[in-house]
Design a protein around this motif. Structure first.
Motif, PDB file in Angstrom:
ATOM      1  N   THR A  50      11.404 -65.225 -74.976  1.00 15.06           N
ATOM      2  CA  THR A  50      11.819 -65.095 -73.590  1.00 15.06           C
ATOM      3  C   THR A  50      13.191 -64.441 -73.512  1.00 15.06           C
ATOM      4  N   THR A  76       9.238 -75.368 -74.170  1.00 14.04           N
ATOM      5  CA  THR A  76      10.682 -75.636 -74.102  1.00 14.04           C
ATOM      6  C   THR A  76      11.463 -74.409 -73.648  1.00 14.04           C
ATOM      7  N   GLU A  77      10.756 -73.320 -73.347  1.00 17.21           N
ATOM      8  CA  GLU A  77      11.442 -72.065 -73.053  1.00 17.21           C
ATOM      9  C   GLU A  77      12.209 -72.133 -71.722  1.00 17.21           C
ATOM     10  N   THR A  78      13.241 -71.356 -71.650  1.00 20.21           N
ATOM     11  CA  THR A  78      14.037 -71.220 -70.440  1.00 20.21           C
ATOM     12  C   THR A  78      14.590 -69.802 -70.390  1.00 20.21           C
ATOM     13  N   LYS A  79      14.851 -69.319 -69.183  1.00 20.97           N
ATOM     14  CA  LYS A  79      15.388 -67.969 -69.032  1.00 20.97           C
ATOM     15  C   LYS A  79      16.893 -67.960 -68.825  1.00 20.97           C
ATOM     16  N   ARG A  80      17.421 -69.085 -68.414  1.00 22.71           N
ATOM     17  CA  ARG A  80      18.854 -69.126 -68.115  1.00 22.71           C
ATOM     18  C   ARG A  80      19.405 -70.483 -68.526  1.00 22.71           C
ATOM     19  N   VAL A  81      20.549 -70.452 -69.199  1.00 20.36           N
ATOM     20  CA  VAL A  81      21.222 -71.686 -69.589  1.00 20.36           C
ATOM     21  C   VAL A  81      22.508 -71.766 -68.801  1.00 20.36           C
TER      22      VAL A  81
END
Length: 733
Positions: free
Chosen positions: A609, A629-634
């Motif tokens: 991602t 567990t994926e995310t595009k923004r932390v």
């Protein structure tokens, strides 16, 4: 002449008389029963790697065929021991009659024992044990000699005699004699050396002067009297061992040989690559020589084929550079340092405690362990604040690793390390504590190498192999070898966790802040690699794997002495890189093909991602995640949510020292993250001042409560601690 003839007839009559039963073996049977005192370790292609003496009672090497023995020695032996060897049928009747007549006349002359008769005595083990022979035994020996000449060829008799005869002390056979006394193969002996060797057959343990005298007589019979000049000194130096050589094979794998070889005459074909073994040893020696001024003298190297588990190189020490060259650095237990971090993060990814994008704060940390405070520090003194798990592992930061272990717990981590083959971790997790994240446990290079191979194989552990014959015993089973060569294959980590860790360890950008973009770790092919340095720089490691190979290197001192400013990247990494490059580049001249190493394909359950950070602690990138567990923004949490009191820790007990001036025992009050404007310290309901600067509190005996307040006076965090002092040692405020 009549008396001489009668004596000859009498001896002939005795010779054909019946004697003790003796089954005469064939030449092939004697040769097959011959056992060298040495055992030999072969490379995977059959080339000798190491010869090891196993029988301490005698020294003899492999059987030497007649065509590999110097013609000069054959001539000297025949002239000295049996001039008519090629003419008689086993007994020299002319010599026997002459000796018998002389003996009857009271003269003390040498007997008429032929080479065939001497060989009969060498073959007859019982006769050899009895020592001096009686007349009846002589008759039996002559009878056997006649049978020998009737069934064996002269070449077979001479070859067998020279392989079984004793030459000097424990030296038996032409091979051991030639290599040990003259430092050369038997086919290279010249006339002078041949005469000395032949002289030893008659009196193996005679003084050097007697041997030289006899050798000079042989040289004169060989029409080489000029060789007698200086023979006394040459004989003395030769028999004193001035040219003494060791085993007849190269000494390339002494440590593995001692583990695999245990029987005289044994030959074991190992999995080692002869050329790689030689190259790895030379590379280690070369780089350690450059580190001599930094008190680094020893090292070890292991190379493994990932798919088969075959050991391709086993270098146990630096050899001549080491003061303890006999110690096997491959199996010695040493502190692991940062080499355990990949397994910690693999477990965290697998359990979904972290993702490679998860932020971990790299800031001063103090933990109350029950046995005192544990305050880990990074290898370099500065801290980087909030950092992703990818960058924390790639840069080998200590504090984020310890914080990761706090999430997981020491015991679950220890159990997983054992599942990955680190069987030396025998204590429970609490015994190791949080320092286990930084490699406080003792492991061997061999264990670590196979554990990294486990990551290379998608998290699946399997035993190693050192011999090509499955029937051969494992080279070792205890200490640093425990569990390495035995056990069924098992899953130690998930495919997804192993893949993500490998991707991080191969990521130049992830380690750039610590190691730079160009270093010994930056290979032109895909390779995942990790360095490590133990406490006080006593050990440093570099372990990594490509698609096909795993290479592990340890550098340090067998004595345990600390090195001077030698880290994993400066000590072990150069050797690792050279060995890994050798494995992949190939060699057209020797027919060794180059080996590619493309990045591995992601396993099922892995997604990639586009990722960004707010605020931008790290640049945007494409990141791998375990599916789900994926995310595009932390997004970084607000300072208020992150603020914690890092020192003193909850439950800390501080003991005041009466011998130290009070002003020098002030305690620094610390936060885990920078304080915001208006934040203040409060101790026992009393304000101490702003939390943004350095606050040094003069401790007072008793129990205390320390709180962190925001600008509005609201409590953000609080801990309790105790100060103890001897009576009458109360500090002034």
């Amino acid at each position: 002449m009549m008396r001489r003839a009668l004596a000859t007839i009498a001896l002939a009559t005795l010779t054909v008389a019946p004697g003790p039963s003796f089954a005469l073996p064939s030449h092939a049977e004697v040769k097959a029963a011959y056992v060298s005192s040495e055992a030999t370790l072969l490379a995977r292609d059959g080339r000798p790697l190491q010869s090891l003496r196993v029988d301490p009672t005698v020294r003899r090497f492999a059987w030497t065929p007649l065509h590999e023995i110097s013609p000069a020695l054959l001539r000297a032996v025949v002239l000295s021991e049996d001039k008519r060897f090629f003419e008689h049928g086993g007994v020299d009747w002319q010599a026997a009659g002459s000796a018998a007549w002389s003996n009857l006349g009271g003269e003390r002359v040498r007997g008429a024992s032929t080479l065939s008769m001497q060989l009969a005595g060498l073959i007859d083990e019982d006769a050899r044990r009895r020592g001096r022979r009686s007349l009846f035994e002589k008759v039996t020996q002559a009878s056997v000699a006649l049978r020998l000449d009737g069934q064996w060829s002269k070449r077979q008799i001479l070859e067998t005699y020279l392989n079984l005869a004793a030459f000097r002390g424990e030296l038996q056979g032409v091979g051991a004699m030639s290599r040990t006394l003259f430092g050369k193969w038997p086919d290279g002996l010249d006339e002078r050396e041949a005469a000395l060797a032949a002289a030893l057959l008659r009196a193996p343990n005679a003084p050097a002067s007697k041997v030289a005298q006899r050798a000079c007589a042989i040289l004169k019979e060989m029409q080489r009297p000029g060789e007698c000049a200086g023979l006394d000194g040459y004989a003395a130096s030769t028999l004193a061992g001035a040219l003494r050589q060791g085993a007849e094979t190269p000494a390339l794998a002494p440590h593995l040989a001692r583990r695999l070889l245990n029987r005289p005459g044994q030959t074991v074909r190992s999995t080692l690559d002869a050329e790689l073994q030689r190259f790895a040893g030379e590379a280690l020696h070369r780089h350690l020589s450059a580190l001599a001024q930094q008190n680094a003298e020893d090292g070890a190297v292991v190379a493994i084929d990932n798919a088969s588990g075959e050991l391709l190189a086993w270098i146990g020490s630096s050899g001549t550079l080491s003061e303890a060259a006999e110690v096997d650095g491959v199996t010695a237990l040493r502190q692991a340092g940062s080499t355990l971090k990949p397994f910690l993060y693999a477990l965290a990814f697998e359990r979904r405690n972290l993702t490679p994008a998860s932020l971990i704060e790299d800031a001063p940390l103090t933990l109350d362990t029950g046995n005192g405070l544990y305050a880990p520090q990074n290898y370099e003194p500065q801290y980087r604040g909030w950092i992703s798990a990818r960058s924390a592992l790639g840069g080998s930061l200590n504090v984020p690793a310890v914080k990761t272990l706090v999430r997981i717990g020491p015991e679950p981590f220890r159990q997983r390390l054992r599942l990955a083959g680190l069987d030396s971790l025998n204590e429970n997790g609490d015994w190791y504590g949080y320092s286990l994240a930084l490699g406080s446990a003792d492991v061997s290079l061999l264990m670590l190498a196979n554990a990294y191979r486990t990551l290379a194989n998608g998290g699946r552990w399997s035993p190693l192999r050192a011999s090509q014959n499955p029937a051969d015993a494992a080279p070792c089973r205890d200490s640093g070898c425990t569990g390495v060569f035995a056990g069924k294959g098992r899953k130690a980590f998930s495919d997804q966790a192993a893949f993500i860790v490998a991707d991080i360890l191969a990521d130049r950008n992830a380690r750039a802040a610590t190691f730079g973009l160009e270093s010994w770790l930056a290979t032109p092919y895909w390779a995942a690699v990790k360095t490590g340095t133990s406490k006080d720089m006593r050990d440093n490691w570099c372990i990594g794997y490509s698609r096909r190979y795993t290479v592990a290197v340890w550098v340090g001192n067998a004595s345990g002495q600390a090195m001077h400013d030698v880290s994993g990247v400066s000590g072990a990494a150069p050797v690792w890189r050279e060995v890994m490059d050798w494995l992949h580049r190939g060699d057209a001249a020797s027919g060794r093909p180059s080996v590619g190493s493309p990045p591995p394909l992601p396993p099922p359950g892995i997604v990639r991602t586009a990722l960004s950070f707010e605020p931008s602690q790290e640049p945007p990138r494409q990141e791998w995640f375990v599916a789900g567990t994926e995310t595009k923004r932390v997004r970084g949490a607000a300072a208020r949510a992150l603020a914690r009191i890092s020192y003193p820790a909850e439950g800390t007990v501080i003991a005041l020292d009466p011998d130290i001036p009070p002003m020098r025992q002030r305690l620094p009050l610390r936060l885990s993250s920078p304080a915001q404007k208006g934040w203040q310290w409060q101790l026992d309901e009393r304000r101490l001042g702003g939390a943004g600067g350095v606050v040094l509190w003069l401790p007072q005996p008793g129990r205390h409560r320390l709180a962190l307040l925001d600008v509005g006076g609201r409590e953000l965090d609080a801990i309790s601690f105790e100060v103890r002092a001897l009576r009458g040692n109360r500090q002034r405020r």
